[in-house]
Design a protein around this motif. Structure first.
Motif, PDB file in Angstrom:
ATOM      1  N   MET A  73       1.121  -1.599  -0.109  1.00 18.98           N
ATOM      2  CA  MET A  73      -0.022  -0.699   0.195  1.00 18.98           C
ATOM      3  C   MET A  73       0.923   1.034   0.024  1.00 18.98           C
ATOM      4  SD  MET A  73      -3.488   0.251   1.771  1.00 18.98           S
ATOM      5  CE  MET A  73      -3.684   1.029   3.885  1.00 18.98           C
ATOM      6  N   LYS A  74       0.753   2.114  -1.081  1.00 14.98           N
ATOM      7  CA  LYS A  74       1.115   3.413  -0.945  1.00 14.98           C
ATOM      8  C   LYS A  74       0.808   4.461   0.847  1.00 14.98           C
ATOM      9  CE  LYS A  74       0.661   4.987  -5.310  1.00 14.98           C
ATOM     10  NZ  LYS A  74       0.320   5.430  -6.179  1.00 14.98           N
ATOM     11  N   GLU A  75       2.126   4.960   0.728  1.00 15.14           N
ATOM     12  CA  GLU A  75       2.390   5.140   2.095  1.00 15.14           C
ATOM     13  C   GLU A  75       1.467   6.321   2.152  1.00 15.14           C
ATOM     14  OE1 GLU A  75       5.607   7.686   4.918  1.00 15.14           O
ATOM     15  OE2 GLU A  75       6.247   6.713   3.084  1.00 15.14           O
ATOM     16  N   PHE A  76       0.505   7.329   3.304  1.00 18.34           N
ATOM     17  CA  PHE A  76      -0.300   7.764   3.361  1.00 18.34           C
ATOM     18  C   PHE A  76       0.625   9.656   4.300  1.00 18.34           C
ATOM     19  CE2 PHE A  76      -3.328   4.501   5.165  1.00 18.34           C
ATOM     20  CZ  PHE A  76      -3.837   4.493   3.645  1.00 18.34           C
ATOM     21  N   LEU A  77       0.909  10.195   3.342  1.00 19.44           N
ATOM     22  CA  LEU A  77       1.274  11.666   3.823  1.00 19.44           C
ATOM     23  C   LEU A  77       1.019  12.146   5.214  1.00 19.44           C
ATOM     24  CD1 LEU A  77       3.360  13.964   0.603  1.00 19.44           C
ATOM     25  CD2 LEU A  77       4.031  12.123   1.951  1.00 19.44           C
ATOM     26  N   LEU A  78      -0.740  11.920   5.097  1.00 12.07           N
ATOM     27  CA  LEU A  78      -1.830  13.036   5.884  1.00 12.07           C
ATOM     28  C   LEU A  78      -1.114  12.578   7.490  1.00 12.07           C
ATOM     29  CD1 LEU A  78      -4.984  12.969   5.041  1.00 12.07           C
ATOM     30  CD2 LEU A  78      -3.613  14.822   6.109  1.00 12.07           C
ATOM     31  N   ASP A  79      -0.790  10.726   7.634  1.00  9.84           N
ATOM     32  CA  ASP A  79      -0.247  10.399   9.011  1.00  9.84           C
ATOM     33  C   ASP A  79       1.048  11.605   9.122  1.00  9.84           C
ATOM     34  OD1 ASP A  79      -1.592   7.797   8.651  1.00  9.84           O
ATOM     35  OD2 ASP A  79      -0.080   6.956   7.690  1.00  9.84           O
ATOM     36  N   LEU A  80       1.841  12.137   8.693  1.00  5.65           N
ATOM     37  CA  LEU A  80       3.027  12.457   8.916  1.00  5.65           C
ATOM     38  C   LEU A  80       2.921  13.964   9.669  1.00  5.65           C
ATOM     39  CD1 LEU A  80       4.911  11.662   6.168  1.00  5.65           C
ATOM     40  CD2 LEU A  80       4.892  10.543   7.585  1.00  5.65           C
ATOM     41  N   SER A  81       3.612  14.189  10.680  1.00  3.62           N
ATOM     42  CA  SER A  81       3.656  15.522  11.298  1.00  3.62           C
ATOM     43  C   SER A  81       5.113  16.326  10.282  1.00  3.62           C
ATOM     44  CB  SER A  81       4.321  15.453  13.127  1.00  3.62           C
ATOM     45  OG  SER A  81       5.585  15.260  12.341  1.00  3.62           O
ATOM     46  N   LEU A  82       4.295  17.959  10.467  1.00  3.22           N
ATOM     47  CA  LEU A  82       5.293  18.657   9.404  1.00  3.22           C
ATOM     48  C   LEU A  82       6.574  18.804   9.901  1.00  3.22           C
ATOM     49  CD1 LEU A  82       5.037  21.289   7.833  1.00  3.22           C
ATOM     50  CD2 LEU A  82       5.007  22.936   9.541  1.00  3.22           C
ATOM     51  N   GLU A  83       6.777  18.513  10.495  1.00  4.14           N
ATOM     52  CA  GLU A  83       8.693  17.686  11.168  1.00  4.14           C
ATOM     53  C   GLU A  83       9.143  17.130  10.248  1.00  4.14           C
ATOM     54  OE1 GLU A  83      11.515  19.680  12.265  1.00  4.14           O
ATOM     55  OE2 GLU A  83       9.674  20.706  12.435  1.00  4.14           O
ATOM     56  N   GLU A  84       8.202  15.515  10.083  1.00  4.74           N
ATOM     57  CA  GLU A  84       8.482  14.322   9.598  1.00  4.74           C
ATOM     58  C   GLU A  84       8.152  14.385   8.064  1.00  4.74           C
ATOM     59  OE1 GLU A  84       6.448  11.407  13.149  1.00  4.74           O
ATOM     60  OE2 GLU A  84       5.586  12.325  11.748  1.00  4.74           O
ATOM     61  N   LEU A  85       6.842  15.241   7.284  1.00  4.35           N
ATOM     62  CA  LEU A  85       7.057  15.853   6.334  1.00  4.35           C
ATOM     63  C   LEU A  85       8.156  16.598   6.059  1.00  4.35           C
ATOM     64  CD1 LEU A  85       5.563  14.802   3.715  1.00  4.35           C
ATOM     65  CD2 LEU A  85       3.766  17.473   4.637  1.00  4.35           C
ATOM     66  N   LYS A  86       8.759  17.289   6.794  1.00  4.68           N
ATOM     67  CA  LYS A  86       9.884  18.269   6.136  1.00  4.68           C
ATOM     68  C   LYS A  86      11.353  17.309   5.915  1.00  4.68           C
ATOM     69  CE  LYS A  86       9.743  22.722   7.811  1.00  4.68           C
ATOM     70  NZ  LYS A  86       9.836  23.696   8.989  1.00  4.68           N
ATOM     71  N   GLN A  87      11.376  16.217   7.280  1.00  2.35           N
ATOM     72  CA  GLN A  87      12.535  15.256   6.510  1.00  2.35           C
ATOM     73  C   GLN A  87      12.419  14.197   5.965  1.00  2.35           C
ATOM     74  OE1 GLN A  87      14.269  14.939   9.443  1.00  2.35           O
ATOM     75  NE2 GLN A  87      15.800  14.453   8.058  1.00  2.35           N
ATOM     76  N   LYS A  88      11.455  13.697   5.221  1.00  2.00           N
ATOM     77  CA  LYS A  88      10.856  12.715   4.077  1.00  2.00           C
ATOM     78  C   LYS A  88      10.731  13.922   2.441  1.00  2.00           C
ATOM     79  CE  LYS A  88       8.288   9.923   4.111  1.00  2.00           C
ATOM     80  NZ  LYS A  88       8.546   8.219   4.097  1.00  2.00           N
ATOM     81  N   ILE A  89      11.083  14.816   2.753  1.00  2.00           N
ATOM     82  CA  ILE A  89      10.730  15.173   1.301  1.00  2.00           C
ATOM     83  C   ILE A  89      12.321  15.970   1.246  1.00  2.00           C
ATOM     84  CG2 ILE A  89       8.705  16.196   1.274  1.00  2.00           C
ATOM     85  CD1 ILE A  89       9.111  18.994   1.161  1.00  2.00           C
ATOM     86  N   THR A  90      13.240  16.776   2.049  1.00  2.00           N
ATOM     87  CA  THR A  90      13.741  17.007   2.356  1.00  2.00           C
ATOM     88  C   THR A  90      15.085  15.320   1.628  1.00  2.00           C
ATOM     89  OG1 THR A  90      14.119  16.328   4.333  1.00  2.00           O
ATOM     90  CG2 THR A  90      14.958  18.764   3.400  1.00  2.00           C
ATOM     91  N   ASN A  91      14.540  14.745   2.316  1.00  3.00           N
ATOM     92  CA  ASN A  91      14.955  13.297   1.769  1.00  3.00           C
ATOM     93  C   ASN A  91      15.038  12.603   0.388  1.00  3.00           C
ATOM     94  OD1 ASN A  91      16.118  12.749   4.354  1.00  3.00           O
ATOM     95  ND2 ASN A  91      14.534  11.180   4.908  1.00  3.00           N
ATOM     96  N   MET A  92      14.048  12.907  -0.247  1.00  3.64           N
ATOM     97  CA  MET A  92      13.726  13.331  -2.244  1.00  3.64           C
ATOM     98  C   MET A  92      14.323  14.123  -2.069  1.00  3.64           C
ATOM     99  SD  MET A  92       9.869  12.149  -1.262  1.00  3.64           S
ATOM    100  CE  MET A  92       8.825  12.218  -3.536  1.00  3.64           C
ATOM    101  N   GLY A  93      15.102  15.077  -1.966  1.00  5.24           N
ATOM    102  CA  GLY A  93      15.960  16.139  -2.565  1.00  5.24           C
ATOM    103  C   GLY A  93      14.967  17.421  -2.719  1.00  5.24           C
ATOM    104  N   GLU A  94      14.042  17.755  -2.287  1.00  6.24           N
ATOM    105  CA  GLU A  94      12.350  18.477  -2.316  1.00  6.24           C
ATOM    106  C   GLU A  94      13.772  20.048  -1.384  1.00  6.24           C
ATOM    107  OE1 GLU A  94      11.694  19.567  -4.756  1.00  6.24           O
ATOM    108  OE2 GLU A  94      12.139  17.022  -5.723  1.00  6.24           O
TER     109      GLU A  94
END
Ligand code: SAH
Length: 348
Positions: free
Chosen positions: A1-22
């Motif tokens: 199953m694809k991951e739900f971005l709504l599960d993430l706090s703002l901090e976690e989202l920041k981490q996730k997208i910087t890891n993707m190079g954004e």
């Protein structure tokens, strides 16, 4: 199953997208867009490539409104579909001061209470934090609302299908996401969590510094009778529940509420009222009496209006704070799990 971005706090989202190079600042934009109900293809402040990349890896809105039914009294019941095809329910109640949404916390329920339709098939799965939040986001958007300044839903009750404290981590995370200043920003003080009385988790919740309103489904003041109505009562006595409530009050300063579903000839007698009074007198609590919403699969009948108000009168006379819950949405199968079951039956 694809991951739900709504599960993430703002901090976690920041981490996730910087890891993707954004760039990290994108996280705030995406968080706001997600919490206002947008899908990736609507996030026009992101490049098309980025939107496609996200849609490939993640789900933006894990909860969709499949169907809604409006009651004579304006109460509206929603059937939601989840990304794995499971169905859950929510109920919107419109009041003068705002709108309350009743949300589900699990698909099905493990509790198997005698009068409730949600437990009929047991627990299917826990909802993610982003799915519980997704129910609110979906209805907010349906009502034309958005983030904090434009939110339509002002209050939330966790009284839909499921036992919130049986899905503890996701529920606590949900409460933090719901009160995030960058999102819808509903304070836990405007949220009621209803539990069948899972004592260890009630103690744990008192330590979370959340100040959510605690509501406990009591349904009987007598242990062995309560066990007949609610199998979970075999695990925790009423005394243990009252101690956990008292601890919650001492830690949070929040008065607690007992729900009491009045079942004809079962828990609505004079003896029950008197026993309840002896149990609760002097405690910082309120009793919410509920006329049973009769479920076709169950034989139990509701106490009449007259009996409900008589029961309330006895409690009030003894100094307890008590109300009979307004009947809302009983013409649309407003109680726990009823609409989902009918939909599944009709579509077999
Ligand atoms: N598991 C939690 C929350 C879900 S049930 C709990 O037990 O509190 C939420 C409330 O709805 C409970 O008080 C429950 O007893 C009540 N309820 C469930 N089915 C009902 C029905 N058919 N009629 C009236 N109330 C019902």
């Amino acid at each position: 199953m694809k991951e739900f971005l709504l599960d993430l706090s703002l901090e976690e989202l920041k981490q996730k997208i910087t890891n993707m190079g954004e760039k990290p600042f994108r996280a705030g934009q995406i968080f706001k867009a997600l919490h206002s109900g947008l899908d990736f293809d609507e996030m026009t402040n992101l490049s098309k490539d980025l939107r496609l990349k996200f849609a490939d890896e993640f789900i933006a809105q894990p909860v969709k409104i499949l169907k809604s039914i409006v009651s004579k009294d304006g109460t509206e019941k929603f059937l939601f579909s989840l990304s794995d095809g499971n169905l859950i329910e929510g109920v919107l109640m419109r009041y003068k001061y705002g709108c309350t949404l009743c949300v589900s916390t699990q698909v099905g329920c493990r509790m198997n209470c005698a009068f409730c339709a949600s437990g009929l098939e047991g627990l299917i799965r826990n909802l993610h934090s982003g799915e519980i939040l997704g129910e609110i986001i979906a209805v907010n958007r349906y009502l034309g609302g958005g983030l904090a300044d434009k939110r339509k839903i002002t209050n939330v009750v966790m009284m839909g299908s499921g036992e919130p404290l049986d899905n503890y981590d996701n529920v606590v995370k949900f409460l933090r996401l719901l009160s995030s200043p960058d999102g819808i920003n509903i304070s836990p003080r405007n949220v009621s969590l209803s539990t069948a009385g899972l004592v260890p988790q009630m103690y744990k919740l008192a330590e979370e510094n959340l100040h959510v309103n605690l509501t406990v489904s009591l349904h009987s003041p007598i242990d062995n009778e309560r066990q007949q109505i609610m199998p979970v009562a075999k695990a925790y006595s009423i005394k243990e529940i009252l101690d956990a409530c008292q601890n919650y009050f001492e830690k949070t300063g929040r008065r607690y509420i007992f729900e009491y579903v009045l079942i004809k000839g079962n828990n609505d007698t004079e003896i029950h009222a008197q026993t309840l009074i002896n149990l609760l007198k002097g405690r910082p609590c309120h009793v919410n009496l509920i006329r049973l919403n009769e479920v076709k699969e169950k034989a139990l009948k509701s106490a009449s209006d007259k009996d409900a108000y008589r029961f309330m009168g006895v409690l009030e006379k003894a100094g307890l704070s008590a109300t009979v819950r307004r009947r809302m949405g009983d013409d649309i199968e407003g109680a726990c799990g009823q609409l989902r079951r009918r939909y599944l039956d009709d579509n077999k």
